[in-house]
Design an enzyme around this catalytic site. Sequence first.
Site, short mmCIF file in Angstrom:
data_model
loop_
_atom_site.label_atom_id
_atom_site.label_comp_id
_atom_site.label_asym_id
_atom_site.label_seq_id
_atom_site.Cartn_x
_atom_site.Cartn_y
_atom_site.Cartn_z
N HIS A 130 91.78 -5.89 -102.50
CA HIS A 130 90.76 -6.92 -102.26
C HIS A 130 89.88 -6.49 -101.09
O HIS A 130 90.33 -5.80 -100.19
CB HIS A 130 91.44 -8.25 -101.91
CG HIS A 130 90.56 -9.45 -102.14
ND1 HIS A 130 90.50 -10.10 -103.35
CD2 HIS A 130 89.72 -10.11 -101.33
CE1 HIS A 130 89.66 -11.12 -103.26
NE2 HIS A 130 89.16 -11.14 -102.03
N ASP A 178 91.01 -22.76 -103.41
CA ASP A 178 90.10 -21.69 -102.96
C ASP A 178 88.82 -21.70 -103.78
O ASP A 178 87.74 -21.47 -103.25
CB ASP A 178 90.77 -20.32 -103.04
CG ASP A 178 89.84 -19.23 -102.50
OD1 ASP A 178 89.44 -19.34 -101.33
OD2 ASP A 178 89.49 -18.30 -103.25
N ARG A 205 82.01 -23.29 -98.76
CA ARG A 205 81.76 -22.49 -97.55
C ARG A 205 80.51 -21.64 -97.73
O ARG A 205 79.74 -21.43 -96.79
CB ARG A 205 82.96 -21.58 -97.26
CG ARG A 205 84.17 -22.34 -96.72
CD ARG A 205 85.42 -21.47 -96.76
NE ARG A 205 85.27 -20.23 -96.05
CZ ARG A 205 85.77 -19.06 -96.45
NH1 ARG A 205 86.47 -18.97 -97.56
NH2 ARG A 205 85.58 -17.98 -95.74
N SER A 264 91.71 -17.64 -97.48
CA SER A 264 91.09 -17.55 -98.80
C SER A 264 91.60 -16.30 -99.53
O SER A 264 92.03 -16.36 -100.69
CB SER A 264 89.56 -17.49 -98.64
OG SER A 264 88.94 -17.03 -99.80
N LYS A 284 94.87 -16.12 -102.61
CA LYS A 284 94.67 -15.52 -103.94
C LYS A 284 95.65 -14.39 -104.18
O LYS A 284 96.21 -14.26 -105.26
CB LYS A 284 93.23 -14.96 -104.05
CG LYS A 284 92.16 -16.02 -104.17
CD LYS A 284 90.83 -15.43 -104.61
CE LYS A 284 90.05 -14.76 -103.52
NZ LYS A 284 89.40 -15.65 -102.56
N1 URA Z 1 86.59 -12.86 -99.85
C1 URA Z 1 87.35 -13.93 -100.18
O1 URA Z 1 88.06 -13.92 -101.19
N2 URA Z 1 87.32 -15.00 -99.39
C2 URA Z 1 86.56 -15.07 -98.27
O2 URA Z 1 86.59 -16.07 -97.59
C3 URA Z 1 85.77 -13.95 -97.92
C4 URA Z 1 85.80 -12.85 -98.74
#
Ligand code: URA
Length: 432
Positions: A84, A163, A170, A185, A189
Site C-alpha cells: 500500500h 473507511d 476527509r 485508514s 484496510k
Molecule cells: N491512503 C489511504 O488509504 N488512506 C489515507 O488516509 C491516505 C492514503
Amino acid sequence: MIRPAELIQRKRDGEELPPDELAELVLGYSRGEVPDYQMAAFCMAVYFRGLSRAETFALTDAMIRSGETIDLRAALGRKVVDKHSTGGVGDKTSLAVGPIVAACGVPLGKMSGRGLGHTGGTLDKLESIPGYRTELTLDEYVAQVRDVGVAIIGQTGDLVPADKLLYGLRDVTATVDELSLIAASIMSKKLAAGAQAIVLDVKVGDGAFMKTLDDARRLAETMIALGESAGREVVCLLTDMDQPLGAAVGNALEVREALATVRGAGPADFTELVLDACAKLLALSDLGIDETEGRRRAEAAVVDGSAEAAWRRWIEAQGGTADESALPAAPLVREVPAPRAGHVVSLSAVGVGLAAVHLGAGRRTKDDVIDHAVGIVVRAKRGDRVEEGQVLAAIHARTEEQAADAIAEVLAAYELGAEARPAGPVLLEVVR
Ligand code: URA
C-alpha cells in the site's frame, strides 16, 4: 450513548478520548447515526489536536469492527502479501507489483482506496479499465487470491465500511494529511483484508501528505506498531514524492504505464521502485528467499513474460478487458515546450497533480465524476537537460480550454536552471 457534539468539543479542546467513546462515534458514523457534518468537524479537531497512540489504535480497531475481516492465511493455507502507498502523484506501483509478485508464485490480496486531493487512487485507476469490478464479495475476493494469485478490490459495504465513508469525507474537508487518520485508514484496510506481510510505501515531499522525512518516519513507525500488534510483518519504504513518479499522471495513462512496466518497458525511476517493492514482498513471503533473490525473480518474471500473463489473468478474473487498446483515450494531446534551454532543477509533484485534477482526473467534491482518459505525461524530470522548445510534457485533455490551462500549470511546475542537479534516488530509507 455518546453525544457527538460533546466528543468534538473535548477533542477540539485537546482532551484524550477514551477508546470506547471513540469507537462508538466511528461505529455510529458507519451505521449512519452520526451525520457527515459532525464527523467532518471531528476530523478537523483531530487534524489540529492529533490522536495519542492509544486513540489511534482505538480508531483503527473501530474502523475494522465496522465491517467483516478475512484471515487469508486460514482461507488459503499459506502466507499472502499486500502492498500500500500513502498516496502520491503518478503512483501506480501497486498495479505493476501485484502481477509481478503473483508471477513469482506469491499471492497478493489488497484493498485500495480512491484518489485523495491531488493524489491519484488505485481504485480510480483500475476503474479506467472497461468492465473491471472493484467490488467483489468476500468469497470472490478469497477465491481470486487463491486461484489467480492477485486481487485488488475497494472498501466495500462488508470490509471497513467506515473507511469508505471517512475517506470520501476527509478528501473534501481538508482533513487527509493527519498522521493518525492516515495510519488508521491504511492499516484498517490492511488488517481487515487479511494479508500476513505488508510493504508500505510512505511518500515524502511536496506531492505527499508527509512533507518531511521525520513526519514520514513517525507515520511509518505508527503503522508498523499497528501491524505488529495484530501479528503482521510490516516493512516501510520511505520514497521521494517531490516530483511525480514515472511519467504518467492520470488514470488510464497510468494503467498503460504500469502495463508497460510489467512488460519491461517502464520509466527507470518507476521500474526501480516496483522491483524494490517486489523484492521486499518476495523476501517476506513463504518462498524462503532473501531480497537479492526476490529481486532476481521479479526481474526474470518481467523478462520472460510471466508477469504480463499474470496481469491478463488478474484483470480478466475481475471482469476487465486486459487489452490496453480498450482503455479510454483523451481526444486532444497538446505539448508543453521548454521556454528556454536548461536543466530541470525541480518538478513540483503537487503542481502536476493539481493540473491533472483540474483536467478532470481527480475529484473536487465527493460526488465528482472522474474523467479516466485525461492526464499528463511528463517527458523531462529532475536532472534532465532540455533545449529551448523541447517537449517537457504532454497534456491529454477533453477540451482546448482545459489543455491551455494545464499547459500553464505544468509549465509553472517546472523549474529550469543553468546548473545540472542530480536526480536523486526514489528510495530514501527503509523502516522495519
Ligand atoms: N491512503 C489511504 O488509504 N488512506 C489515507 O488516509 C491516505 C492514503
